[in-house]
Design a protein around this motif. Structure first.
Motif, PDB file in Angstrom:
ATOM      1  N   ARG A  97       0.819  -1.209   0.000  1.00 18.37           N
ATOM      2  CA  ARG A  97       0.000   0.000   0.000  1.00 18.37           C
ATOM      3  C   ARG A  97       0.858   1.266   0.000  1.00 18.37           C
ATOM      4  NH1 ARG A  97      -5.220  -1.301   3.804  1.00 18.37           N
ATOM      5  NH2 ARG A  97      -6.080  -2.875   2.410  1.00 18.37           N
ATOM      6  N   ASP A 228      -3.236  -3.013   8.408  1.00 19.26           N
ATOM      7  CA  ASP A 228      -4.580  -2.579   8.034  1.00 19.26           C
ATOM      8  C   ASP A 228      -4.827  -1.166   8.580  1.00 19.26           C
ATOM      9  OD1 ASP A 228      -7.211  -2.441   7.319  1.00 19.26           O
ATOM     10  OD2 ASP A 228      -7.903  -4.102   8.564  1.00 19.26           O
ATOM     11  N   ASP A 232      -4.602   2.906   6.393  1.00 19.56           N
ATOM     12  CA  ASP A 232      -5.668   3.918   6.286  1.00 19.56           C
ATOM     13  C   ASP A 232      -5.135   5.262   6.776  1.00 19.56           C
ATOM     14  OD1 ASP A 232      -7.461   1.935   5.460  1.00 19.56           O
ATOM     15  OD2 ASP A 232      -9.106   2.774   6.635  1.00 19.56           O
TER      16      ASP A 232
HETATM   17 MG    MG Z   1      -8.767  -1.774   5.997  1.00 22.55          MG
END
Ligand code: MG
Ligand code: NAI
Length: 345
Positions: A97, A228, A232
């Motif tokens: 990411r 996770d 964000d």
């Molecule tokens: Mg997530």
């Protein structure tokens, strides 16, 4: 010649709206760069649950087994039954990411360019919770094998980047055995990559540093749950979830999807930002280069990123970024820019 079969999952909520733009972009690049990609639609998500009784129909899994990659829009409430399952079925062990500053998008600092590499197959996402009556225990399996391959992935990625630095994020002071194993493995792998700077940080300190000093990071490698949450946060640090792409990478197959969810609050309004999914297309094309040494695909990926930068510079933005363009208008501008940038000078 057809070289790649790519599955398209349109998802739920804003999924179909942003998929339309992403597929249009992919088809445009396919023509401009003669990429040899053919597309096949697959079902998955809340819509599939309603129509077929299963959020992830077995037929979808069968089709995916024959595909080189999947471009996936977000799904709704059934996300855990779709993407979490797919990651395990296809052993997509690395969730990658990136967060980079974009032109005309407000970021916390001017030079942020980092990538979170999140272990994608174990930790609490194994979904093993035991009901003990008055208590519930969630198990958090962490294996040496998974730690080792995610660390290897992170160091190899760092080799291709300017800063050449890896930060392992953990909570080994409390989770001495599980995060202890993760940290110890990262340290051992680091010894094999003497030309890459390595440090480590506790997850709470890392959450703070992402706000206070995000420019200090290059590649962050971490376990599933921390990754996770931190990803964000990192997407917001550079201006928003609507722009954040991601890749779920395995040995022979990979799924590319935006970081955000199905955004039911804005679904059907035609104002969703398609760029997170569009940038996921560029990650897919870049992966075709890594996996199949396809130089054409690499060029297409680079042109796509340039086109995104160029429309943002011109102020072509959806409302989440303070603009007043619709999803489709962003798509049209992007296509024009792609054609302009690919013309020989
Ligand atoms: Mg997530
Ligand atoms: P969300 O990411 O869908 O939305 C959070 C906020 O960001 C909302 O205000 C939304 O309008 C905004 N937003 C998200 N993407 C945007 C875009 N492209 N353009 C403009 N604004 C955007 O997260 P939320 O509300 O927690 O979850 C909604 C649904 O999505 C849930 O059912 C969840 O299960 C699912 N989900 C699916 C994922 C997947 O398929 N990989 C990942 C995350 C959530």
């Amino acid at each position: 010649m057809n070289k790649y079969l790519v599955a398209i999952m349109e998802g739920d909520g804003i999924g179909p709206e942003i998929s339309k733009v992403a597929v249009d972009v992919l088809e445009t690049l396919n023509e401009l760069f003669d990429l040899g990609i053919s597309l096949q639609n697959v079902e998955g998500g809340d819509g599939a649950l309603k129509n077929f009784g299963k959020a992830l129909p077995p037929y979808t899994v069968e089709v995916l087994k024959n595909c080189h990659a999947c471009l996936k829009a977000p799904v709704g409430e059934s996300a855990a039954d779709v993407i979490v399952k797919l990651r395990q079925i296809f052993d997509l062990y690395a969730n990658v990411r990136p967060s980079r500053v974009f032109p005309s998008v407000r970021a916390l600092k001017p030079n942020i360019d980092l990538v979170i590499v999140r272990e994608n197959t174990e930790d609490v996402y194994k979904g093993v919770e035991l009901d003990l009556g008055d208590a519930v225990v969630a198990l958090r399996p962490i294996t040496k094998k998974a730690c080792e391959r995610i660390a290897e992935y992170a160091f190899n990625l760092a080799k291709t980047r300017a800063k050449r630095k890896v930060t392992a994020v953990h909570k080994a002071n409390v989770l001495r055995k599980s995060d202890g194993l993760f940290l110890e493995t990262c340290r051992r792998v680091a010894k094999r990559y003497q030309d890459i700077n390595f440090d480590d940080m506790l997850v709470d300190a890392a959450a703070m540093s992402l706000i206070r000093d995000p420019e200090r990071f290059d590649v962050i490698v971490t376990t599933n749950l921390y990754g996770d949450i931190l990803s964000d946060e990192a997407s917001q640090v550079v201006g928003g979830l609507g722009l954040a792409p991601s890749a779920n990478i395995g040995e022979n197959f990979a799924i590319f999807e935006p970081v955000h969810g199905s955004a039911p609050d804005i679904a059907g309004k035609g104002i969703a930002n398609p760029l997170g999914m569009v940038l996921s297309v560029s990650m897919m094309l870049d992966w075709f280069f890594t996996r199949f040494s396809d130089q054409n695909s690499k060029s297409a990926s680079e042109v796509l990123v340039s086109a995104v930068y160029s429309i943002l510079k011109k102020g072509v933005k959806t409302p989440d970024l303070g603009g007043n363009y619709t999803t489709n208008q962003v798509g049209e501008e992007l296509k024009r820019e792609l054609i302009r940038l690919s013309k020989p000078m």
